[in-house]
Design an enzyme around this catalytic site. Structure first.
Site, mmCIF file in Angstrom:
data_model
loop_
_atom_site.group_PDB
_atom_site.id
_atom_site.type_symbol
_atom_site.label_atom_id
_atom_site.label_comp_id
_atom_site.label_asym_id
_atom_site.label_seq_id
_atom_site.Cartn_x
_atom_site.Cartn_y
_atom_site.Cartn_z
ATOM 1 N N ASP A 5 8.162 4.105 -8.112
ATOM 2 C CA ASP A 5 8.142 3.009 -7.136
ATOM 3 C C ASP A 5 9.165 1.978 -7.592
ATOM 4 O O ASP A 5 8.943 1.278 -8.585
ATOM 5 C CB ASP A 5 6.755 2.362 -7.069
ATOM 6 C CG ASP A 5 5.686 3.269 -6.459
ATOM 7 O OD1 ASP A 5 5.922 4.499 -6.392
ATOM 8 O OD2 ASP A 5 4.627 2.752 -6.079
ATOM 9 N N LYS A 39 7.540 1.027 0.575
ATOM 10 C CA LYS A 39 6.294 0.403 0.122
ATOM 11 C C LYS A 39 6.361 -1.085 0.410
ATOM 12 O O LYS A 39 7.399 -1.717 0.236
ATOM 13 C CB LYS A 39 6.131 0.680 -1.373
ATOM 14 C CG LYS A 39 4.924 0.022 -2.037
ATOM 15 C CD LYS A 39 4.868 0.417 -3.511
ATOM 16 C CE LYS A 39 3.837 -0.381 -4.290
ATOM 17 N NZ LYS A 39 3.803 0.005 -5.727
ATOM 18 N N LYS A 77 3.834 3.345 2.049
ATOM 19 C CA LYS A 77 2.766 3.033 1.107
ATOM 20 C C LYS A 77 2.403 1.573 1.307
ATOM 21 O O LYS A 77 3.220 0.680 1.083
ATOM 22 C CB LYS A 77 3.208 3.280 -0.338
ATOM 23 C CG LYS A 77 2.146 2.877 -1.369
ATOM 24 C CD LYS A 77 2.598 3.215 -2.785
ATOM 25 C CE LYS A 77 1.649 2.656 -3.830
ATOM 26 N NZ LYS A 77 2.044 3.022 -5.217
#
EC number: 4.1.2.4
Length: 215
Positions: free
Chosen positions: A89, A150, A175
């Site tokens: 991430d 995300k 996400k």
């Protein structure tokens, strides 16, 4: 959605600055017991991979502000993958995005994506962006061949919202992370288009879900 269906969509997370290996092991125990993934600090990846080999491990790159040099982000991502990370991430450079240098944002992400054989999720930190900037960030992630976008690190004020998830899902799988603490909140994000939930309260989210066969 029952617990068994929801659990694999949750990245059970511990990323605070005071996170210890004991904290990580406790989180991994919960993830393994409930069938969740885990998102943990980079320093703990190697030990975590040995401790919980059946848990999908995500870690962070350029965290939490995204202002590392591109080469440092690339090297950090490669090191995490070699240590046992299954997913990365990475935080975008919000300053470059806001300055209009979207090519630099895209190129930095593309370098990382090309350097590792594992999925890269791009944290765009929605609370700091206008809607126009959110579109630009998602476009950069998509052009860089990222696997997901995300919403947030959890370190800026504000987290995942339904409108942001809807906007981001026009580009890539999403996400939803930041402020998702209950089953109802998680389902609102999934209904808006999220395919993954990032939360420190993964167990609480699952406790609110119906048991299999009881939906």
């Amino acid at each position: 959605m029952d617990r068994s269906e929801l659990a694999p969509l949750i990245d059970h997370t511990v990323l605070g600055p005071e996170t210890t290996l004991e904290d990580v092991r406790s989180l991994l125990d919960e993830a393994a017991e409930h069938g969740m993934n885990a998102c943990i600090p980079p320093y703990a990846i190697e030990e975590a991979a040995d401790y919980a080999p059946d848990v999908t491990l995500a870690t962070v790159v350029g965290f939490p502000h995204g202002q590392h040099a591109p080469e440092i982000k690339r090297r950090e991502g490669v090191a995490a993958w070699k240590a046992g990370a299954d997913e990365l991430d990475v935080v975008i450079n919000v300053g470059r995005l806001k300055a209009g240098d979207t090519d630099a944002v895209r190129d930095e992400l593309a370098e990382l994506v090309a350097a590792v054989p594992i999925p890269v999720k791009v944290i765009i930190e929605t609370a700091l962006l206008s809607d126009e900037e959110k579109h630009l960030a998602c476009e950069a992630a998509e052009e860089a061949d990222a696997a997901m976008v995300k919403t947030a690190t959890g370190f800026a004020d504000g987290g995942a919202t339904v409108p942001d998830v809807e906007l981001m899902s026009e580009y890539l799988p999403v996400k939803a992370s930041g402020g998702v603490g209950s089953y109802d909140e998680a389902m609102a994000m999934i209904d808006a288009g999220a395919e993954r939930i990032g939360a420190s309260s993964g167990v609480a989210i699952l406790e609110g879900a119906p048991a299999p066969g009881n939906e």
